[in-house]
Scaffold this motif. Sequence first.
Motif, short mmCIF file in Angstrom:
data_model
loop_
_atom_site.label_atom_id
_atom_site.label_comp_id
_atom_site.label_asym_id
_atom_site.label_seq_id
_atom_site.Cartn_x
_atom_site.Cartn_y
_atom_site.Cartn_z
N TYR A 61 59.00 58.28 51.25
CA TYR A 61 59.79 59.44 51.13
C TYR A 61 61.25 59.25 51.96
CZ TYR A 61 55.60 61.73 49.33
OH TYR A 61 54.76 61.81 48.54
N ASN A 118 55.06 58.31 41.90
CA ASN A 118 56.22 59.15 41.84
C ASN A 118 57.60 58.66 41.57
OD1 ASN A 118 54.59 61.45 42.58
ND2 ASN A 118 55.42 61.68 44.70
N THR A 140 53.99 70.94 41.46
CA THR A 140 54.64 70.06 42.48
C THR A 140 54.11 70.20 43.90
OG1 THR A 140 56.42 71.36 43.24
CG2 THR A 140 56.91 70.06 41.23
N SER A 182 59.45 69.92 56.22
CA SER A 182 58.55 70.59 55.22
C SER A 182 58.51 72.20 55.42
CB SER A 182 57.02 70.34 55.48
OG SER A 182 56.63 70.53 56.53
N CYS A 202 65.81 66.65 49.86
CA CYS A 202 64.58 66.80 49.73
C CYS A 202 64.32 67.06 48.03
CB CYS A 202 64.26 67.91 50.27
SG CYS A 202 64.40 67.90 52.04
N SER A 239 63.15 63.70 47.22
CA SER A 239 62.34 62.81 48.23
C SER A 239 61.21 62.44 47.96
CB SER A 239 62.30 63.85 49.49
OG SER A 239 61.42 64.87 49.37
N GLN A 240 60.40 63.20 46.82
CA GLN A 240 59.03 62.61 46.56
C GLN A 240 59.04 61.43 45.62
OE1 GLN A 240 56.03 65.72 46.33
NE2 GLN A 240 57.41 67.05 45.42
N PHE A 290 56.80 67.68 49.90
CA PHE A 290 56.56 66.93 51.02
C PHE A 290 57.80 66.48 51.49
CE2 PHE A 290 55.72 63.09 53.61
CZ PHE A 290 54.72 63.31 54.44
N THR A 291 58.41 67.06 52.45
CA THR A 291 59.60 66.75 53.07
C THR A 291 59.62 66.50 54.51
OG1 THR A 291 60.56 69.11 53.42
CG2 THR A 291 60.94 68.07 51.20
N ASP A 294 63.75 68.00 41.97
CA ASP A 294 63.14 69.34 42.09
C ASP A 294 64.01 70.22 42.15
OD1 ASP A 294 61.64 71.33 42.59
OD2 ASP A 294 60.56 70.36 44.45
N PRO A 351 55.19 65.14 40.38
CA PRO A 351 53.99 64.75 41.49
C PRO A 351 52.75 65.37 41.11
CG PRO A 351 56.11 65.51 42.68
CD PRO A 351 56.31 65.84 41.34
N ASN A 402 52.16 57.97 49.93
CA ASN A 402 53.11 57.63 49.21
C ASN A 402 52.94 57.20 47.88
OD1 ASN A 402 55.54 57.86 51.56
ND2 ASN A 402 53.71 56.80 52.54
#
Length: 591
Positions: free
Chosen positions: A355, A277, A7, A14, A218, A221-222, A10-11, A393, A288, A273
């Motif tokens: 995201y 995903n 993975t 982050s 998060c 989020s991906q 990406f938040t 995740d 991801p 983006n």
Amino acid sequence: MSQADGTTPFTRRSLLKASAVGTSALAVPSLLGACSSSGSDSGSGSDNTNGKAPLELPADATDGPTYPSPYVGPRARDLKPFGDGSTTFKIVVPTDATVVGSWANNKATAYFEKLTGVKIQFQEVLTTASDGSTDLTKVNAILSSGDLPDAFMGIPLTQAQVSLYGQQGAFTAVDDLIKVYAPAARKMFEEVPGLRALNASSDNKLYQMPGVNDCYHCRSSQGRAWINKEYMDKVGGQMPTTTEELRQLLLEFQGKNPSGKSGFLPFTAGQGNPLDNYFMQSFLYSPPGSNTGGWLRLNQGKVELTARLDEWREALKYLNQLNKDGLLTAQAFSMTGAELQQAGNTGRVGFSRSYWWGSFFNPVPLDANALWRDYVAVPPVKGPSGVNYSQWDYYSYSTGPGGGLVITSKCTKPEVLVQWADYMYDLRSIMWAYDGIYESNWWWGDKDQKGINGKGALFRDKQWPAPAGMSWNQYAPMYRSIDFRGGQQVDPKAPTFEAGLWAAGEAYKPFAEPQDMQLPPLIIPDDSAATQADIATSVYQAVSVGLSNFSLGKKDPNNDADWQAYVAQFDAMKVQDYLDIYQKAYDTRPK
């Protein structure tokens, strides 16, 4: 050794996680001879316990907050200074002129010296390149020199690097020290049972005081997507629940342009983006991917590459249909972040594979009538076979070395730094390190107010990041649990985006894949690192080009010859060797 985890988090906030790299070039034989003043050739730290009885957690502070019920997370305790100030410890930290400013003159630094009685001399180093990527050039120079500090804090070393240097004797294992000097860490490990395994090295020793930053939203989020509910109402639509319903709604957007603006984009995605995903999850669970690894999942304990499965092909057929409809164009692959944000700022986005709101708005203003508030998360839609996953995740809660403290073998009193780090897991310490000065930038929650999770508020703050020179940003060891983060007070008169992001997480959680399908972060052995890195790059190229070509009709996903030619690439690049490397790493991981 190389770290590769399948993975690429990406938040919005982050965590400091570095790319997968081989570390053999950084191995320095001089470390063993130069840095062994702790008296422990194994780095276990056990010589510094001195038969001492384990420290116990102090009682809750009487001036702490009201805790919501139930609550799992850090508590404000009645901490007393334990250091005598006789030793000054040197700790290497990242340079952060914007938030931290001078570490020596920072208000949190003064607070923690008074709280612990321990003096710290901070050595600031650059860890970020001009393009925003991680740059450990100066850190590597320190490691190679043999002239080590007492510790590194907030430095984005990979787990593989920590493992390698720890086994070479450069870093101190802290398990035995935690048993005696770190009651808060022991409590954290008890409440977050998977934390130690995620941070343990390949020899199953712990060479860091780890951190938890459990961002609930998060976790999904991906793989999220967003839609403008006002535009949806204007075309008489409802929140789609299937891939076909989504397609029909996008066609309504295309035909009616509910924005009334020239250049309206019914469907958006773009650089950073990726389409897969979100859309692949309607056909199969697929994690991801990036040029360092990814698209790898577990199937009954066996590692497999999702991008060559039949279900992936079915997803490509759907994306290809969106292209034939005129909805998905080359812009879905080429659109830059700035272009997407310009479209969002002017109200020209209908649906966005992004995201969060900041992906297609800049800035994200907090006034109640801001346009971004019209966009709501689109939960995973069901594909033809009834599949809909959220690409959840399960492992993103661990900060890794970038949010912890790594003690070196140069440190003659590692037990003091372990206890110092343990004080960082206290609720009041977390707030000072993260949010700065109490009753200036943050307060305990008001008893009659709610947090973003709907429970009683734990704390409230004025702004994040805190004003310059007031906090340590997110570099110190921390225990920011889900309940802690969910306890941030919501002000109905000045709503932020946190409550909305929490709601998005709630919308995606029911569709989370089973945890035994997600490949956890792994440490790749050094003798396999180069092979892993080379094949990962080839896989990334093949999947990225294939996704674009099949989606845009340059290749036909309905044509067997085109599909078989795509799949054959993976055999040519020896992808089975790649899978075998991951399988071995998974089977031998710390548990």
